[in-house]
Design an enzyme around this catalytic site. Sequence first.
Site, PDB file in Angstrom:
ATOM      1  N   ARG A  96      -3.946   0.897   0.238  1.00  0.00           N
ATOM      2  CA  ARG A  96      -3.755  -0.527  -0.008  1.00  0.00           C
ATOM      3  C   ARG A  96      -4.679  -0.976  -1.133  1.00  0.00           C
ATOM      4  O   ARG A  96      -5.859  -0.633  -1.159  1.00  0.00           O
ATOM      5  CB  ARG A  96      -4.029  -1.323   1.260  1.00  0.00           C
ATOM      6  CG  ARG A  96      -3.023  -0.967   2.357  1.00  0.00           C
ATOM      7  CD  ARG A  96      -3.123  -1.859   3.562  1.00  0.00           C
ATOM      8  NE  ARG A  96      -2.747  -3.216   3.181  1.00  0.00           N
ATOM      9  CZ  ARG A  96      -3.456  -4.297   3.517  1.00  0.00           C
ATOM     10  NH1 ARG A  96      -4.556  -4.187   4.215  1.00  0.00           N
ATOM     11  NH2 ARG A  96      -3.058  -5.494   3.144  1.00  0.00           N
ATOM     12  N   SER A  98      -6.036  -3.792  -1.686  1.00  0.00           N
ATOM     13  CA  SER A  98      -7.181  -4.579  -1.208  1.00  0.00           C
ATOM     14  C   SER A  98      -8.345  -3.686  -0.807  1.00  0.00           C
ATOM     15  O   SER A  98      -9.507  -4.049  -0.998  1.00  0.00           O
ATOM     16  CB  SER A  98      -6.771  -5.449  -0.016  1.00  0.00           C
ATOM     17  OG  SER A  98      -5.819  -6.406  -0.416  1.00  0.00           O
ATOM     18  N   GLY A 100      -8.694  -0.421  -1.982  1.00  0.00           N
ATOM     19  CA  GLY A 100      -9.067   0.277  -3.212  1.00  0.00           C
ATOM     20  C   GLY A 100     -10.030  -0.543  -4.049  1.00  0.00           C
ATOM     21  O   GLY A 100     -10.936  -0.013  -4.687  1.00  0.00           O
ATOM     22  N   ARG A 101      -9.868  -1.849  -4.022  1.00  0.00           N
ATOM     23  CA  ARG A 101     -10.742  -2.740  -4.783  1.00  0.00           C
ATOM     24  C   ARG A 101     -12.155  -2.798  -4.210  1.00  0.00           C
ATOM     25  O   ARG A 101     -13.073  -3.293  -4.843  1.00  0.00           O
ATOM     26  CB  ARG A 101     -10.145  -4.142  -4.824  1.00  0.00           C
ATOM     27  CG  ARG A 101      -8.859  -4.197  -5.620  1.00  0.00           C
ATOM     28  CD  ARG A 101      -8.134  -5.512  -5.422  1.00  0.00           C
ATOM     29  NE  ARG A 101      -6.767  -5.384  -5.885  1.00  0.00           N
ATOM     30  CZ  ARG A 101      -6.142  -6.285  -6.624  1.00  0.00           C
ATOM     31  NH1 ARG A 101      -6.760  -7.388  -6.983  1.00  0.00           N
ATOM     32  NH2 ARG A 101      -4.899  -6.087  -6.983  1.00  0.00           N
ATOM     33  N   GLU A 123      -6.977  11.063   4.280  1.00  0.00           N
ATOM     34  CA  GLU A 123      -8.286  11.433   3.746  1.00  0.00           C
ATOM     35  C   GLU A 123      -8.910  10.165   3.162  1.00  0.00           C
ATOM     36  O   GLU A 123      -8.334   9.551   2.273  1.00  0.00           O
ATOM     37  CB  GLU A 123      -8.155  12.504   2.658  1.00  0.00           C
ATOM     38  CG  GLU A 123      -7.600  13.820   3.167  1.00  0.00           C
ATOM     39  CD  GLU A 123      -6.108  13.982   2.945  1.00  0.00           C
ATOM     40  OE1 GLU A 123      -5.545  13.281   2.080  1.00  0.00           O
ATOM     41  OE2 GLU A 123      -5.505  14.804   3.639  1.00  0.00           O
ATOM     42  N   TYR A 156      10.989  19.756   6.523  1.00  0.00           N
ATOM     43  CA  TYR A 156       9.620  20.133   6.877  1.00  0.00           C
ATOM     44  C   TYR A 156       9.491  20.531   8.345  1.00  0.00           C
ATOM     45  O   TYR A 156       9.865  19.786   9.248  1.00  0.00           O
ATOM     46  CB  TYR A 156       8.651  18.989   6.586  1.00  0.00           C
ATOM     47  CG  TYR A 156       7.220  19.400   6.850  1.00  0.00           C
ATOM     48  CD1 TYR A 156       6.519  20.125   5.906  1.00  0.00           C
ATOM     49  CD2 TYR A 156       6.590  19.108   8.050  1.00  0.00           C
ATOM     50  CE1 TYR A 156       5.211  20.535   6.143  1.00  0.00           C
ATOM     51  CE2 TYR A 156       5.288  19.507   8.293  1.00  0.00           C
ATOM     52  CZ  TYR A 156       4.601  20.230   7.336  1.00  0.00           C
ATOM     53  OH  TYR A 156       3.320  20.638   7.577  1.00  0.00           O
TER      54      TYR A 156
END
EC number: 3.5.4.30
Length: 181
Positions: A96, A98, A100-101, A123, A156
Amino acid sequence: MILSDRSIKRLIQEGRLSIEPLKEENIQASSIDLTLGEDVIFYRVDFIDVKAGVLPVERRTIPEEGIVIEPKSFLLATTLEYIRLPEDITAFVEGRSSLGRLGLFIENAGWVDAGFEGQITLELYNANSVPIKLYKGMKICQIVLAKLDQPAERPYRGKYFGQRGATPSKIFVDFGTDSKP
């Protein structure tokens, strides 16, 4: 082709796509917000040998008061949601903006193959110079669904199929290494 909210809802109604639990408000225009589960893992080793088998980990449950990720620290977490993708749909996992900021990098290697089933192991890395506190149940990432041109010939069924909770690396399986307790 990336799927819209209408296509996502239709796949869920048809029973072809499953996300449990799912809050209707988490379906966005072209993605689905996923939330942080309660299970996290820290690697507690001085050295990682990718052929060595199962590595020692410290598994924790996120308490109600949250969990702190120290600066320059890495941990594995999980989504609360258990997903089942049909054989003609793949997903991209994105952090997201938000978060990451704030300096929190969120990955899962970025890709979920068609036919995958399980909770998604994330991760998490705190690239900031200050600690970041996270809470179970908060929105942590989003998945973007894309339609394959035709159903996968080999959907998968790999080493993480059906995983529940934060799941440590099983890279050793690629070398034919037996798991060690």
